[in-house]
Design a protein around this motif. Structure first.
Motif, PDB file in Angstrom:
ATOM      1  N   ARG A 101      45.091  30.345  37.716  1.00 33.29           N
ATOM      2  CA  ARG A 101      43.760  30.953  37.781  1.00 33.29           C
ATOM      3  C   ARG A 101      43.813  32.468  37.737  1.00 33.29           C
ATOM      4  NH1 ARG A 101      40.248  27.653  35.931  1.00 33.29           N
ATOM      5  NH2 ARG A 101      40.571  25.581  36.767  1.00 33.29           N
ATOM      6  N   GLU A 102      44.920  33.034  38.231  1.00 37.25           N
ATOM      7  CA  GLU A 102      44.996  34.496  38.263  1.00 37.25           C
ATOM      8  C   GLU A 102      46.461  34.923  38.338  1.00 37.25           C
ATOM      9  OE1 GLU A 102      42.578  38.110  40.379  1.00 37.25           O
ATOM     10  OE2 GLU A 102      42.200  36.058  40.989  1.00 37.25           O
ATOM     11  N   LEU A 103      46.735  36.030  37.687  1.00 37.11           N
ATOM     12  CA  LEU A 103      48.055  36.648  37.712  1.00 37.11           C
ATOM     13  C   LEU A 103      47.847  38.134  37.949  1.00 37.11           C
ATOM     14  CD1 LEU A 103      51.135  36.735  37.141  1.00 37.11           C
ATOM     15  CD2 LEU A 103      50.558  37.016  34.742  1.00 37.11           C
ATOM     16  N   THR A 104      48.455  38.641  39.014  1.00 37.02           N
ATOM     17  CA  THR A 104      48.261  40.034  39.384  1.00 37.02           C
ATOM     18  C   THR A 104      49.607  40.678  39.673  1.00 37.02           C
ATOM     19  OG1 THR A 104      46.140  39.497  40.389  1.00 37.02           O
ATOM     20  CG2 THR A 104      47.127  41.560  41.039  1.00 37.02           C
ATOM     21  N   ARG A 105      49.773  41.900  39.214  1.00 39.02           N
ATOM     22  CA  ARG A 105      50.988  42.660  39.498  1.00 39.02           C
ATOM     23  C   ARG A 105      50.616  43.869  40.336  1.00 39.02           C
ATOM     24  NH1 ARG A 105      54.812  46.056  35.454  1.00 39.02           N
ATOM     25  NH2 ARG A 105      56.416  46.510  36.982  1.00 39.02           N
ATOM     26  N   LEU A 106      51.314  44.030  41.448  1.00 39.99           N
ATOM     27  CA  LEU A 106      51.115  45.179  42.320  1.00 39.99           C
ATOM     28  C   LEU A 106      52.390  46.017  42.298  1.00 39.99           C
ATOM     29  CD1 LEU A 106      49.482  43.388  45.381  1.00 39.99           C
ATOM     30  CD2 LEU A 106      48.329  44.570  43.525  1.00 39.99           C
ATOM     31  N   ASP A 107      52.234  47.313  42.069  1.00 36.51           N
ATOM     32  CA  ASP A 107      53.389  48.221  42.072  1.00 36.51           C
ATOM     33  C   ASP A 107      52.921  49.595  42.542  1.00 36.51           C
ATOM     34  OD1 ASP A 107      52.013  49.216  39.876  1.00 36.51           O
ATOM     35  OD2 ASP A 107      53.442  48.457  38.414  1.00 36.51           O
ATOM     36  N   SER A 108      53.703  50.614  42.295  1.00 40.23           N
ATOM     37  CA  SER A 108      53.375  51.960  42.782  1.00 40.23           C
ATOM     38  C   SER A 108      52.118  52.534  42.130  1.00 40.23           C
ATOM     39  CB  SER A 108      54.559  52.903  42.562  1.00 40.23           C
ATOM     40  OG  SER A 108      54.856  52.980  41.180  1.00 40.23           O
ATOM     41  N   GLN A 109      51.825  52.126  40.906  1.00 42.29           N
ATOM     42  CA  GLN A 109      50.647  52.659  40.215  1.00 42.29           C
ATOM     43  C   GLN A 109      49.364  51.904  40.568  1.00 42.29           C
ATOM     44  OE1 GLN A 109      51.741  52.617  36.117  1.00 42.29           O
ATOM     45  NE2 GLN A 109      53.104  54.382  36.320  1.00 42.29           N
ATOM     46  N   SER A 110      49.480  50.639  40.883  1.00 39.95           N
ATOM     47  CA  SER A 110      48.312  49.851  41.313  1.00 39.95           C
ATOM     48  C   SER A 110      48.729  49.032  42.523  1.00 39.95           C
ATOM     49  CB  SER A 110      47.815  48.944  40.187  1.00 39.95           C
ATOM     50  OG  SER A 110      48.807  48.008  39.849  1.00 39.95           O
ATOM     51  N   ASN A 111      48.563  49.624  43.703  1.00 37.25           N
ATOM     52  CA  ASN A 111      49.035  48.978  44.918  1.00 37.25           C
ATOM     53  C   ASN A 111      47.977  48.124  45.609  1.00 37.25           C
ATOM     54  OD1 ASN A 111      47.432  51.020  45.825  1.00 37.25           O
ATOM     55  ND2 ASN A 111      48.918  51.858  47.271  1.00 37.25           N
ATOM     56  N   GLU A 112      46.772  48.015  45.012  1.00 39.65           N
ATOM     57  CA  GLU A 112      45.703  47.204  45.598  1.00 39.65           C
ATOM     58  C   GLU A 112      44.912  46.540  44.479  1.00 39.65           C
ATOM     59  OE1 GLU A 112      43.496  48.971  48.819  1.00 39.65           O
ATOM     60  OE2 GLU A 112      41.655  48.091  48.049  1.00 39.65           O
ATOM     61  N   GLN A 113      44.568  45.279  44.683  1.00 43.88           N
ATOM     62  CA  GLN A 113      43.830  44.526  43.670  1.00 43.88           C
ATOM     63  C   GLN A 113      42.916  43.523  44.372  1.00 43.88           C
ATOM     64  OE1 GLN A 113      43.267  45.159  40.654  1.00 43.88           O
ATOM     65  NE2 GLN A 113      44.663  44.052  39.330  1.00 43.88           N
ATOM     66  N   THR A 114      41.700  43.364  43.869  1.00 44.30           N
ATOM     67  CA  THR A 114      40.785  42.365  44.414  1.00 44.30           C
ATOM     68  C   THR A 114      40.942  41.072  43.626  1.00 44.30           C
ATOM     69  OG1 THR A 114      39.224  44.075  45.077  1.00 44.30           O
ATOM     70  CG2 THR A 114      38.380  41.827  44.926  1.00 44.30           C
ATOM     71  N   LEU A 115      41.225  39.995  44.350  1.00 44.96           N
ATOM     72  CA  LEU A 115      41.423  38.693  43.729  1.00 44.96           C
ATOM     73  C   LEU A 115      40.117  37.910  43.736  1.00 44.96           C
ATOM     74  CD1 LEU A 115      44.784  37.739  45.466  1.00 44.96           C
ATOM     75  CD2 LEU A 115      44.466  38.814  43.243  1.00 44.96           C
ATOM     76  N   LYS A 116      39.965  37.031  42.756  1.00 41.09           N
ATOM     77  CA  LYS A 116      38.776  36.184  42.687  1.00 41.09           C
ATOM     78  C   LYS A 116      38.746  35.239  43.877  1.00 41.09           C
ATOM     79  CE  LYS A 116      38.887  36.323  37.669  1.00 41.09           C
ATOM     80  NZ  LYS A 116      39.210  35.576  36.459  1.00 41.09           N
ATOM     81  N   PRO A 117      37.571  34.701  44.221  1.00 39.09           N
ATOM     82  CA  PRO A 117      37.473  33.797  45.378  1.00 39.09           C
ATOM     83  C   PRO A 117      38.371  32.559  45.227  1.00 39.09           C
ATOM     84  CG  PRO A 117      35.297  34.478  44.673  1.00 39.09           C
ATOM     85  CD  PRO A 117      36.256  34.978  43.638  1.00 39.09           C
ATOM     86  N   PHE A 118      38.976  32.166  46.345  1.00 43.97           N
ATOM     87  CA  PHE A 118      39.819  30.982  46.377  1.00 43.97           C
ATOM     88  C   PHE A 118      38.987  29.743  46.672  1.00 43.97           C
ATOM     89  CE2 PHE A 118      43.038  34.155  48.064  1.00 43.97           C
ATOM     90  CZ  PHE A 118      43.713  34.256  46.870  1.00 43.97           C
TER      91      PHE A 118
END
Length: 135
Positions: A101-118
């Motif tokens: 349903r979702e694939l997210t990568r967190l690293d130094s450039q994007s350390n925060e991401q909002t995920l879709k509802p579970f």
């Protein structure tokens, strides 16, 4: 009190208290003051219990997790973040039919991401070298 009650509930509660106080002081009904005070207290108690409070942040390291088992909120967006500036993490969200349903990568450039509802039955796979905090 305003943090625990949303504005619509607060308006309903105030109108109910005004109604009860009008009945008491106009004398239309024979009720004791203590009975009305008791019912107002009871109403306030149930209203506070029914409100959702913000969930405490959950920190998870590398692994496979069931959303229900780790008590992530169901039906509302969740923010995933890493605190380590050198950390890198990939988050997979898999539904109960094994579809991604979702694939997210967190690293130094994007350390925060909002995920879709579970939903119930979803799984979260965390792959990386630093813990992820969900809030």
């Amino acid at each position: 009190m305003s943090k625990l009650l949303n504005s619509a509930t607060l308006k309903k509660l105030i109108s109910l208290i005004n109604f009860a106080l009008n009945i008491l002081w106009k004398g239309k009904y024979l009720m004791k003051k203590s009975t009305i005070v008791f019912f107002i207290f009871l109403l306030l108690s149930f209203t506070n219990l029914a409100q959702n409070t913000s969930a405490a942040p959950i920190s998870l390291s590398q692994g496979i997790y069931n959303v229900r088992d780790i008590n992530l909120p169901i039906g509302s967006p969740v923010t995933a973040r890493i605190n380590d500036p050198n950390g890198r993490v990939i988050i997979f969200v898999i539904d109960n039919n094994q579809y991604m349903r979702e694939l997210t990568r967190l690293d130094s450039q994007s350390n925060e991401q909002t995920l879709k509802p579970f939903n119930y039955g979803y799984s979260v796979i965390i792959f990386g070298n630093t813990p992820v905090t969900f809030s």
